[in-house]
Design a protein around this motif. Structure first.
Motif, PDB file in Angstrom:
ATOM      1  N   THR A  16       1.188  -1.207  -0.066  1.00 55.73           N
ATOM      2  CA  THR A  16      -0.038   0.114  -0.584  1.00 55.73           C
ATOM      3  C   THR A  16       0.611   1.280   0.667  1.00 55.73           C
ATOM      4  OG1 THR A  16      -1.474  -0.933   1.638  1.00 55.73           O
ATOM      5  CG2 THR A  16      -1.758   1.004   1.518  1.00 55.73           C
ATOM      6  N   GLY A  17       1.856   1.516   1.130  1.00 52.81           N
ATOM      7  CA  GLY A  17       2.555   1.946   0.816  1.00 52.81           C
ATOM      8  C   GLY A  17       3.356   3.073  -0.540  1.00 52.81           C
ATOM      9  N   GLU A  18       4.440   1.983  -1.162  1.00 51.80           N
ATOM     10  CA  GLU A  18       5.413   1.849  -1.943  1.00 51.80           C
ATOM     11  C   GLU A  18       3.722   1.822  -3.467  1.00 51.80           C
ATOM     12  OE1 GLU A  18       8.199   2.035  -2.507  1.00 51.80           O
ATOM     13  OE2 GLU A  18       8.171   1.241  -0.338  1.00 51.80           O
ATOM     14  N   CYS A  19       2.282   1.587  -3.536  1.00 52.54           N
ATOM     15  CA  CYS A  19       1.270   1.475  -4.015  1.00 52.54           C
ATOM     16  C   CYS A  19       1.399   3.698  -4.268  1.00 52.54           C
ATOM     17  CB  CYS A  19       0.351   1.252  -4.501  1.00 52.54           C
ATOM     18  SG  CYS A  19       1.040  -0.280  -4.862  1.00 52.54           S
ATOM     19  N   GLY A  20       1.585   4.064  -3.268  1.00 52.26           N
ATOM     20  CA  GLY A  20       0.591   5.423  -2.696  1.00 52.26           C
ATOM     21  C   GLY A  20       2.319   6.117  -3.230  1.00 52.26           C
ATOM     22  N   GLU A  21       4.001   5.964  -3.538  1.00 48.22           N
ATOM     23  CA  GLU A  21       4.266   6.221  -3.670  1.00 48.22           C
ATOM     24  C   GLU A  21       4.847   6.064  -5.400  1.00 48.22           C
ATOM     25  OE1 GLU A  21       7.420   7.021  -2.046  1.00 48.22           O
ATOM     26  OE2 GLU A  21       7.462   7.045   0.303  1.00 48.22           O
ATOM     27  N   VAL A  81       4.545  10.302  -7.815  1.00 48.18           N
ATOM     28  CA  VAL A  81       5.554  10.650  -8.376  1.00 48.18           C
ATOM     29  C   VAL A  81       4.406  11.005  -9.774  1.00 48.18           C
ATOM     30  CG1 VAL A  81       7.050   9.843  -9.885  1.00 48.18           C
ATOM     31  CG2 VAL A  81       7.400   9.081  -7.984  1.00 48.18           C
ATOM     32  N   ILE A  82       3.826  10.151  -9.994  1.00 50.31           N
ATOM     33  CA  ILE A  82       2.622  10.581 -10.807  1.00 50.31           C
ATOM     34  C   ILE A  82       2.093  11.609 -10.738  1.00 50.31           C
ATOM     35  CG2 ILE A  82       0.502   9.527 -12.268  1.00 50.31           C
ATOM     36  CD1 ILE A  82       1.332   6.880 -11.846  1.00 50.31           C
ATOM     37  N   LYS A  83       1.285  11.945  -9.591  1.00 49.89           N
ATOM     38  CA  LYS A  83       0.616  13.399  -9.151  1.00 49.89           C
ATOM     39  C   LYS A  83       2.032  14.435  -9.481  1.00 49.89           C
ATOM     40  CE  LYS A  83       0.804  14.869  -5.662  1.00 49.89           C
ATOM     41  NZ  LYS A  83       0.974  15.710  -3.984  1.00 49.89           N
ATOM     42  N   HIS A 142       3.686  15.497 -11.364  1.00 53.00           N
ATOM     43  CA  HIS A 142       4.471  15.453 -12.630  1.00 53.00           C
ATOM     44  C   HIS A 142       2.551  15.748 -13.266  1.00 53.00           C
ATOM     45  CE1 HIS A 142       4.681  14.599 -17.305  1.00 53.00           C
ATOM     46  NE2 HIS A 142       3.671  13.775 -16.663  1.00 53.00           N
ATOM     47  N   LEU A 143       1.529  14.679 -13.153  1.00 54.55           N
ATOM     48  CA  LEU A 143       0.269  15.063 -13.796  1.00 54.55           C
ATOM     49  C   LEU A 143       0.078  16.806 -12.939  1.00 54.55           C
ATOM     50  CD1 LEU A 143      -1.011  12.333 -14.047  1.00 54.55           C
ATOM     51  CD2 LEU A 143      -0.200  13.672 -15.951  1.00 54.55           C
ATOM     52  N   CYS A 144      -0.107  17.057 -12.078  1.00 46.40           N
ATOM     53  CA  CYS A 144      -0.681  18.462 -11.478  1.00 46.40           C
ATOM     54  C   CYS A 144       0.073  19.260 -10.655  1.00 46.40           C
ATOM     55  CB  CYS A 144      -1.963  17.385  -9.941  1.00 46.40           C
ATOM     56  SG  CYS A 144      -2.692  16.256 -10.271  1.00 46.40           S
ATOM     57  N   GLY A 145       1.151  18.780 -10.625  1.00 48.97           N
ATOM     58  CA  GLY A 145       2.591  19.541 -10.606  1.00 48.97           C
ATOM     59  C   GLY A 145       3.446  20.091 -11.471  1.00 48.97           C
ATOM     60  N   GLY A 146       3.123  19.911 -12.468  1.00 48.63           N
ATOM     61  CA  GLY A 146       3.641  20.411 -13.747  1.00 48.63           C
ATOM     62  C   GLY A 146       5.116  20.302 -13.269  1.00 48.63           C
ATOM     63  N   LYS A 147       5.677  19.289 -13.049  1.00 47.90           N
ATOM     64  CA  LYS A 147       6.827  18.564 -12.836  1.00 47.90           C
ATOM     65  C   LYS A 147       7.631  17.561 -14.170  1.00 47.90           C
ATOM     66  CE  LYS A 147       7.446  19.377  -7.893  1.00 47.90           C
ATOM     67  NZ  LYS A 147       8.769  20.097  -7.165  1.00 47.90           N
ATOM     68  N   GLU A 148       8.453  17.697 -15.208  1.00 47.85           N
ATOM     69  CA  GLU A 148       9.553  16.655 -15.129  1.00 47.85           C
ATOM     70  C   GLU A 148       8.924  15.769 -14.869  1.00 47.85           C
ATOM     71  OE1 GLU A 148      10.880  15.561 -18.815  1.00 47.85           O
ATOM     72  OE2 GLU A 148      10.965  17.575 -18.728  1.00 47.85           O
ATOM     73  N   LEU A 149       7.994  13.952 -15.382  1.00 45.94           N
ATOM     74  CA  LEU A 149       8.369  13.130 -15.081  1.00 45.94           C
ATOM     75  C   LEU A 149       9.840  12.063 -14.670  1.00 45.94           C
ATOM     76  CD1 LEU A 149       6.595  10.223 -14.135  1.00 45.94           C
ATOM     77  CD2 LEU A 149       6.567   9.817 -16.549  1.00 45.94           C
ATOM     78  N   ASP A 150       9.592  12.227 -13.077  1.00 43.11           N
ATOM     79  CA  ASP A 150      10.626  12.007 -12.285  1.00 43.11           C
ATOM     80  C   ASP A 150      10.673  10.223 -12.466  1.00 43.11           C
ATOM     81  OD1 ASP A 150      13.300  10.893 -11.375  1.00 43.11           O
ATOM     82  OD2 ASP A 150      12.729  11.669  -9.099  1.00 43.11           O
ATOM     83  N   LYS A 151      11.513   9.639 -14.171  1.00 45.26           N
ATOM     84  CA  LYS A 151      10.870   8.654 -14.308  1.00 45.26           C
ATOM     85  C   LYS A 151      12.423   7.037 -13.591  1.00 45.26           C
ATOM     86  CE  LYS A 151      10.210   8.067 -19.012  1.00 45.26           C
ATOM     87  NZ  LYS A 151      10.040   7.471 -20.576  1.00 45.26           N
TER      88      LYS A 151
END
Length: 107
Positions: free
Chosen positions: A35-40, A44-46, A48-57
């Motif tokens: 559960t914790g890792e899925c939240g992590e 990362v996705i949030k 990128h999508l909501c914070g306007g940051k580059e996707l940290d692959k």
């Protein structure tokens, strides 16, 4: 590092798994850890999508690896073959989508 299969991954991953005295504690660790890792991953996705940051692959890859580790631990705790989990999932998907994904076939 050379390629490894699911069984080898499970064996290698369990080198770093805590040995719990009670099975219930191991089960709790698996459930809460996944559960914790899925939240992590979601974070990362949030960002990128909501914070306007580059996707940290790289960060995403690390968190996906942590999920994989917890899946290996779950297989160990419940005495399930990791390879059979992977193969069974592909077989299920092949039956559900014999010609590939089709949004009209979603149940």
């Amino acid at each position: 590092m050379e390629e490894i299969g699911f069984r080898e991954y499970q064996k290698l991953a369990m080198r770093t798994c805590k040995a719990f005295d009670r099975r219930e504690d191991a089960i709790a660790n698996v459930g809460l850890g996944l559960t914790g890792e899925c939240g992590e991953v979601a974070d990362v996705i949030k960002k990128h999508l909501c914070g306007g940051k580059e996707l940290d692959k790289l960060h995403l890859q690390e968190e996906l690896g942590d999920i994989l580790w917890y899946i290996a631990e779950a297989c160990e705790v419940f005495d399930i073959d990791f390879l059979q989990v992977a193969q069974g999932n592909i077989e299920k998907l092949m039956k559900r989508y014999p010609k590939g994904f089709d949004s009209n076939a979603i149940r």
